[in-house]
Enzyme design. Sequence first.
Site, PDB file in Angstrom:
ATOM      1  N   ARG A  19      12.953  -4.388  -7.817  1.00  0.00           N
ATOM      2  CA  ARG A  19      11.731  -4.268  -8.467  1.00  0.00           C
ATOM      3  C   ARG A  19      11.386  -5.069  -9.675  1.00  0.00           C
ATOM      4  O   ARG A  19      10.452  -5.842  -9.869  1.00  0.00           O
ATOM      5  CB  ARG A  19      11.158  -2.799  -8.991  1.00  0.00           C
ATOM      6  CG  ARG A  19      11.275  -1.836  -7.425  1.00  0.00           C
ATOM      7  CD  ARG A  19      10.287  -0.591  -8.298  1.00  0.00           C
ATOM      8  NE  ARG A  19      10.619   0.450  -7.151  1.00  0.00           N
ATOM      9  CZ  ARG A  19       9.839   1.840  -7.138  1.00  0.00           C
ATOM     10  NH1 ARG A  19       9.070   1.856  -8.298  1.00  0.00           N
ATOM     11  NH2 ARG A  19       9.910   2.403  -5.913  1.00  0.00           N
ATOM     12  N   TYR A  30     -13.703  -6.152  -5.235  1.00  0.00           N
ATOM     13  CA  TYR A  30     -14.644  -7.045  -5.633  1.00  0.00           C
ATOM     14  C   TYR A  30     -14.085  -8.507  -6.101  1.00  0.00           C
ATOM     15  O   TYR A  30     -15.047  -9.420  -6.309  1.00  0.00           O
ATOM     16  CB  TYR A  30     -15.221  -6.478  -7.066  1.00  0.00           C
ATOM     17  CG  TYR A  30     -16.050  -5.153  -7.071  1.00  0.00           C
ATOM     18  CD1 TYR A  30     -16.964  -5.093  -6.070  1.00  0.00           C
ATOM     19  CD2 TYR A  30     -15.555  -4.030  -7.976  1.00  0.00           C
ATOM     20  CE1 TYR A  30     -17.605  -3.772  -6.008  1.00  0.00           C
ATOM     21  CE2 TYR A  30     -15.952  -2.837  -7.821  1.00  0.00           C
ATOM     22  CZ  TYR A  30     -17.314  -2.847  -6.915  1.00  0.00           C
ATOM     23  OH  TYR A  30     -17.836  -1.469  -6.847  1.00  0.00           O
ATOM     24  N   HIS A  39       5.347  -3.977   1.232  1.00  0.00           N
ATOM     25  CA  HIS A  39       5.866  -3.417  -0.092  1.00  0.00           C
ATOM     26  C   HIS A  39       5.086  -2.095  -0.185  1.00  0.00           C
ATOM     27  O   HIS A  39       4.119  -1.735  -0.647  1.00  0.00           O
ATOM     28  CB  HIS A  39       5.366  -4.108  -1.340  1.00  0.00           C
ATOM     29  CG  HIS A  39       5.671  -3.942  -2.623  1.00  0.00           C
ATOM     30  ND1 HIS A  39       7.198  -4.273  -2.781  1.00  0.00           N
ATOM     31  CD2 HIS A  39       5.405  -3.327  -3.865  1.00  0.00           C
ATOM     32  CE1 HIS A  39       7.314  -4.017  -4.170  1.00  0.00           C
ATOM     33  NE2 HIS A  39       6.485  -3.557  -4.769  1.00  0.00           N
TER      34      HIS A  39
END
Length: 823
Positions: free
Chosen positions: A40, A130, A86
Amino acid sequence: MSSEAPDPSDVEARTVETVRIEDEMEQSYIDYAMSVIAGRALPDVRDGLKPVHRRILYAMHEMGVTSGSSHRKSSSVVGETMGDYHPHGDSPIYDALVRMAQDFSMRYPLVDGQGNFGSMDGDPAAAARYTEARMAPLAEELLTDIEKDTIDFQPNYDDRLQEPTVLPSAFPNLLVNGSSGIAVGMSTNIPPHNLGEVIDATVELIENPEATVEDLMEHVKGPDFPTGANIVGRDAIYSAYKTGRGRIRVRAEFEVEEWKPDRDRIVITEIPYQQNKAKLVERIAEDVNEGEIEGISDLRDESDRNGVRIVVELKRGANTEIVKNRLLENHLERTFGVINLALVDGQPQVLTLKETLEEYISHRREVVRRRSEHDLAEAEDRAHILEGRLKALDIIDDVVDLIRNSEDRDEARTGLENEFGFSEAQAAHIVRMQLGSLTNMEAAELEAEYEDVQDEIEYLTSILENESKLLGVIKDELRAIKDEYDDDRRTSIIEDVGTVTHEDLIPEEEVLIVMTEDDYVKRMPVSNFDPQGRGGKGIIGCDVKEDDRVTTVFQANTHDYLLCFTNQGQVYQLKAYEIPEMGRTARGKSAVNILDLDPGEELTAIVDTDAFGDDEFVTMVTRHGYVKRTRGDEFDNILTTGIIAASLEDGDELVDVEVTDGTNDLVIGTEQGMTIRFDETEARAMGRNARGVNGIKLEGDDAVAGLVATTEADERALLTVTENGYGKRTLLSEYRTQSRYGKGLIDIKTEERNGPATALKAVAPDDQLVIMSERGQIMRTRASEISTVSRNTMGVTVMDVEAGDAVASVDVLSVDVDTEESD
């Protein structure tokens, strides 16, 4: 037969291992830490990407959301990434995608975003539903040739798909875009760099493997932040590149403009990397409102899409250099801590600049080798097919007859293999050939293609057999990327002319330091107080609380080191500017925030260490009349918690301090108006822990009021001021020298009108005085205003003290203080 499950207690374990819980916890934590480190938080040195970024780009590649396609909803990209590669939640995936699209976070954005992707003011991006995204052209260079077996793949989290362990990375992305992350027990913070500079350094290292960090820095001048600004000094850059760690000072870009007559403004056009612009403006405004920065009349953020523009307008007459330096110290300069930590073969490692580039070159060498092997295999396969076609054209009639007379394709393919010696692949291809390919033009094209394929095979073979040629390919491809994407450097590197210290930001000026019984302290410019005639009331100099009173007023320069003596015999050291500057009507700041005072401990005397010379002494007097001299060098190293200046008997207090040189006479004055003068050598020098010797014999409840050091040739006068505001000057020559520990002589009458003596000072006619009352009235006057009379007199009105008030302290202003009235 019973269907009941067996009792768990009846089931025996196949194996039972006994382990220490400490060992199990240690191993489990190490496994967890390595999972975070490798899975990570840290980037791979080869492609400069963390797993989440690599998976986002690969998902976009698989979706066909390239720079040439239309934008796709970010939520779609996040969903594909989360579902296939992921499985750690959509929020961190979207955050990573957003950062790759921000031109103020990434030196070369890898995602082309459309919509609201946040701002330098810390505004968050709009929700993923959006915004839209696609790969930036440069990001495609990270995935170039991924389909040519150039890198290894691994199963995804549920073994349904394959994902890349690293991207081919046609440019050194780790240095170009940098990286930051916090793992377990370690962190990385790699600054971004200019693409062209990094590529030039990589080419240099390929051509000259023995190149040093200094050689590489001929190309890589230093980090190149997306927000521009300036790096201060080159030493820190060299240290970071040489060791993998360093602290780089980044300073905002600004310029000073004259926008009105006698008025300047500071215009900030670039700010340090990762600094929140809105919070920067907010913090500057807070410092202005709290008085930490003076001289600013207006502050505006005029930034727009074209760039940063923060305007700081200054007041008329403000010192531009001081305001600029205060802004630099507190707001416009930040430190970027370089930690060049990345994964090398799955293990975290701090790398130098050279090691980072060496790892990248090694990666590209492997990528080009595997790509060449892949292309060579394909070229050889194509050459084999072309050889079969050309051979078939030579015996086309026999081939056509064999195919025409065959029952089916399998029989035709077998016949071609057996009759004419075609390989299985060649036979299969010939069977699928169309009649149109038998023309003479097609034959010529085949001949030309075959020659091209042979040339390609020869070229690829030479790459695989010749290391220098393989490295030449890497260099050529890097140069091609530089030609395509290189741009001008944004961050300038300026010379380090020295760290801006807090002292540099403080103007040198003469100030008055005021202290109260409750240990409130402040400083004010002397220029705030105009000289007045004798007998005036003065003006407000401190707003003391009802149950508090002023105890001391003292003049100093803001850059002076002060020794602060307390009634309990302790001494502290501080710079005058560390005492907060406040207005006349302010109460001040509690001294416990500046000095580590004990409960009940009060400041009673201050000595300017600039007055110290060789073989000088700190001479102290206590309320009970003890005198002690201590060498000045014993006060050189004073702890922040203070040190002992004198040991006191119960009920005694330190009253006054003078700096003497061993040739002085000491004049001690008492509250009841007695004085004694004796040679300072009668009080031998002692250590700091000593109590001292008797200096004056006190009668009744009398107590020492002050101490003055003088000489036989001193033409000054002894100024004595009483609590009720009366005082007089008497030439010091009128005080004859006596032996230590006598009753002394009458100096001033301390009857009901005068009240007890409160201050003694040696003054010259041209000296100026600052007199302060317990209730905070302050008056500046000239010593010449006070009459010179003989001993044993009443004196004249020095300050008009109101009922219930009393004179608290008197100080003599230095001769270089401006005597002109302030504007």
